[in-house]
Design an enzyme around this catalytic site. Sequence first.
Site, PDB file in Angstrom:
ATOM      1  N   PRO A  92       0.852  -1.185   0.000  1.00  0.00           N
ATOM      2  CA  PRO A  92       0.000   0.000   0.000  1.00  0.00           C
ATOM      3  C   PRO A  92       0.888   1.236   0.000  1.00  0.00           C
ATOM      4  O   PRO A  92       2.053   1.160   0.377  1.00  0.00           O
ATOM      5  CB  PRO A  92      -0.751  -0.122   1.327  1.00  0.00           C
ATOM      6  N   ASP A  93       0.335   2.353  -0.412  1.00  0.00           N
ATOM      7  CA  ASP A  93       1.094   3.596  -0.348  1.00  0.00           C
ATOM      8  C   ASP A  93       1.398   3.920   1.124  1.00  0.00           C
ATOM      9  O   ASP A  93       0.581   3.663   2.008  1.00  0.00           O
ATOM     10  CB  ASP A  93       0.266   4.726  -0.968  1.00  0.00           C
ATOM     11  N   GLU A 115      -3.941  -0.609 -13.965  1.00  0.00           N
ATOM     12  CA  GLU A 115      -5.126   0.261 -13.846  1.00  0.00           C
ATOM     13  C   GLU A 115      -4.592   1.675 -13.695  1.00  0.00           C
ATOM     14  O   GLU A 115      -4.103   2.037 -12.625  1.00  0.00           O
ATOM     15  CB  GLU A 115      -5.937  -0.130 -12.601  1.00  0.00           C
ATOM     16  N   CYS A 134      -9.603   8.121 -10.213  1.00  0.00           N
ATOM     17  CA  CYS A 134      -9.215   7.844 -11.593  1.00  0.00           C
ATOM     18  C   CYS A 134     -10.401   7.949 -12.545  1.00  0.00           C
ATOM     19  O   CYS A 134     -10.257   8.320 -13.698  1.00  0.00           O
ATOM     20  CB  CYS A 134      -8.593   6.457 -11.678  1.00  0.00           C
TER      21      CYS A 134
HETATM   22  P1  NAD Z   1       2.048   7.326  -9.063  1.00  0.00           P
HETATM   23  O1  NAD Z   1       2.179   6.416 -10.212  1.00  0.00           O
HETATM   24  O2  NAD Z   1       3.089   8.361  -8.872  1.00  0.00           O
HETATM   25  O3  NAD Z   1       1.946   6.517  -7.714  1.00  0.00           O
HETATM   26  C1  NAD Z   1       0.965   5.542  -7.507  1.00  0.00           C
HETATM   27  C2  NAD Z   1       1.544   4.480  -6.599  1.00  0.00           C
HETATM   28  O4  NAD Z   1       2.569   3.806  -7.286  1.00  0.00           O
HETATM   29  C3  NAD Z   1       2.186   5.095  -5.355  1.00  0.00           C
HETATM   30  O5  NAD Z   1       1.747   4.374  -4.242  1.00  0.00           O
HETATM   31  C4  NAD Z   1       3.660   4.941  -5.586  1.00  0.00           C
HETATM   32  O6  NAD Z   1       4.356   4.697  -4.375  1.00  0.00           O
HETATM   33  C5  NAD Z   1       3.708   3.712  -6.467  1.00  0.00           C
HETATM   34  N1  NAD Z   1       4.905   3.683  -7.310  1.00  0.00           N
HETATM   35  C6  NAD Z   1       5.581   4.722  -7.854  1.00  0.00           C
HETATM   36  N2  NAD Z   1       6.653   4.269  -8.558  1.00  0.00           N
HETATM   37  C7  NAD Z   1       6.655   2.930  -8.436  1.00  0.00           C
HETATM   38  C8  NAD Z   1       7.485   1.884  -8.922  1.00  0.00           C
HETATM   39  N3  NAD Z   1       8.547   2.142  -9.685  1.00  0.00           N
HETATM   40  N4  NAD Z   1       7.179   0.608  -8.594  1.00  0.00           N
HETATM   41  C9  NAD Z   1       6.100   0.331  -7.841  1.00  0.00           C
HETATM   42  N5  NAD Z   1       5.271   1.279  -7.352  1.00  0.00           N
HETATM   43  C10 NAD Z   1       5.536   2.558  -7.649  1.00  0.00           C
HETATM   44  O7  NAD Z   1       0.621   8.004  -9.188  1.00  0.00           O
HETATM   45  P2  NAD Z   1      -0.055   9.067  -8.238  1.00  0.00           P
HETATM   46  O8  NAD Z   1      -0.072  10.348  -8.946  1.00  0.00           O
HETATM   47  O9  NAD Z   1       0.434   9.012  -6.862  1.00  0.00           O
HETATM   48  O10 NAD Z   1      -1.521   8.410  -8.236  1.00  0.00           O
HETATM   49  C11 NAD Z   1      -2.521   8.898  -9.005  1.00  0.00           C
HETATM   50  C12 NAD Z   1      -2.602   8.221 -10.359  1.00  0.00           C
HETATM   51  O11 NAD Z   1      -3.141   6.928 -10.202  1.00  0.00           O
HETATM   52  C13 NAD Z   1      -3.530   8.961 -11.278  1.00  0.00           C
HETATM   53  O12 NAD Z   1      -3.004   8.984 -12.571  1.00  0.00           O
HETATM   54  C14 NAD Z   1      -4.788   8.128 -11.234  1.00  0.00           C
HETATM   55  O13 NAD Z   1      -5.633   8.272 -12.348  1.00  0.00           O
HETATM   56  C15 NAD Z   1      -4.228   6.747 -11.099  1.00  0.00           C
HETATM   57  N6  NAD Z   1      -5.232   5.836 -10.555  1.00  0.00           N
HETATM   58  C16 NAD Z   1      -5.783   4.911 -11.389  1.00  0.00           C
HETATM   59  C17 NAD Z   1      -6.793   4.075 -10.916  1.00  0.00           C
HETATM   60  C18 NAD Z   1      -7.459   3.053 -11.808  1.00  0.00           C
HETATM   61  O14 NAD Z   1      -8.137   2.176 -11.301  1.00  0.00           O
HETATM   62  N7  NAD Z   1      -7.309   3.120 -13.115  1.00  0.00           N
HETATM   63  C19 NAD Z   1      -7.214   4.177  -9.596  1.00  0.00           C
HETATM   64  C20 NAD Z   1      -6.608   5.123  -8.794  1.00  0.00           C
HETATM   65  C21 NAD Z   1      -5.605   5.947  -9.267  1.00  0.00           C
END
Ligand code: NAD
Length: 522
Positions: free
Chosen positions: A188-189, A260, A294
């Site tokens: 989880p974050d 996703e 999202c």
């Molecule tokens: P982000 O990609 O920066 O981070 C999302 C998560 O990924 C964080 O918990 C982060 O710690 C993790 N992460 C980052 N780099 C990683 C790596 N190299 N390996 C594994 N995990 C890693 O995105 P954000 O801006 O924090 O979150 C929002 C984004 O998520 C938006 O674009 C939103 O649309 C998308 N989102 C999509 C859905 C869906 O179901 N399609 C749902 C929720 C959020």
Amino acid sequence: MTTAPQTAPADALPSELVRRLLTLATAGSAPSVEVFAPATGVKIADLPQSDTADIENAFVTARRAQREWVQRPVRERVAVLRRFHDLVLAEQDIILDIVQTETGKSRVHAFDEVGDVAVNARYYAAQAQRLLAPRNPRGVLPVLTRVEVRHRPKGVVAVISPWNYPLALAVSDALPALAAGNAVVARPDNQTALTALWAIDAAERAGLPKGLWQAVLGRGSVIGGEIIARADYVDYTGSSSTGRTIARQAGERLIGCSLELGGKNPMLVLADADVSAAAKIAVRACFASAGQLCESIERIYVHDSVYERFVTEFAQHTRNLALGSARDYSYEIGSLTFQRQIDTVTAHVEDAVAKGATVLAGGRARPDLGPYFYEPTILADVRDGMTVYREETFGPVVSVYRVGSDEEAVERANDSAYGLNASVWSRDTGRARQIAARVEAGSVNVNEGFIAAWGSVAAPSGGLGISGGGRRHGPEGLRKYIDTQTIAVQRALPIAPLPGMSEAMWAKTMTLYFGVMKALRQ
Ligand code: NAD
């Protein structure tokens, strides 16, 4: 814009609860990080972090637990999901407090997450047995070849989830993986780790064997690679840019992944729409969890003939939204979750306004309510070249556009690299469905914003284009976590010339047989 009374500070969680939940994480070897409540800036916890040895331990323990779990009949596994469903509903006050504290969102939108987890638990508890049942397709030689297709869990599934819907996104994707006989290592974050840990605790109290669902903690960019290096499958939710990194790492190992990703979701209000209903629902569709969703709508294309009425009503509803962070249902919009979120929102609005956009509602931060509050914002006169025109804001900002025809609405809706969710409004649902089919999005809601498709968990949900190709919900949401194994038993006669039969005669016989099968449409 009104401000709800602050009946309780949204920062305080019972310290005993926090301490107990933190013991559930496979973490502690790396330096801890401080986590703060977004709505108030008050510290929630020193969060332990996992290093490589912690991650290795989590996978070793998970693999051991999985070998035993997969032997259990599916009905026993899904009984855990049923009890978990009941616990989540019965203990919703606790988990709602945790979700609100960690994200800053309103209770209204935190409850959406409780509902999401409950319906997914119920659906997979009811369907897993059927989805996992072996099947017997026709063999190459009917009767003589008996074929059985069995399902095997992937093994240990990594669920890497973001912070915006921490209960729904950490849990609802884990449940079908567990039902299918997998173990789950969750990441989880950091911001919302307590929510995931509460869910693991609840699942164990519902009968899930210890070690089967574990959490490792850390920044994705730091530990993501270590997790993927050990996983048998990766379920990732987050931005499209991180999705590319995850896909590369999973591809390198030739393991599957479900992505996703982001969205820039359009709503189409056609000339014959129920304008008042559209204006009302648009508020929820655009501003749920302060737009950090999202599926949320960031672009609205309104037919010229109803534009003024729609915009007037939509702006009025938006201005009436109550902002606040109390732990009750008296207000609609909570805080954003991070400084970087409010920075992005501010930058998108300022860029648009500087280039000629008009603010119809909101348009400013509300530091008087908390460090990351921002008023739900409607922009008009937005044009290509403004950041907000194409880029996902992931905040409470929506742009409204006037269009002259259905054709133009569809064309402009499809002028995006994303393709996650869309919404079409018309009194003629037959016509609306035809328009919906032409919109390039994984889900299209007719006369709703997002919840009709998202909440219908028997149907798959996921994106097109850079919104990712993953699917959650429905049979697809479970089948991604299994491999098939085909066992074919050849009986009585071999698939080869009979004794004394030449290869030429065999070829002739088989040619005849193929023709017969085709004639029988088999
Ligand atoms: P982000 O990609 O920066 O981070 C999302 C998560 O990924 C964080 O918990 C982060 O710690 C993790 N992460 C980052 N780099 C990683 C790596 N190299 N390996 C594994 N995990 C890693 O995105 P954000 O801006 O924090 O979150 C929002 C984004 O998520 C938006 O674009 C939103 O649309 C998308 N989102 C999509 C859905 C869906 O179901 N399609 C749902 C929720 C959020």
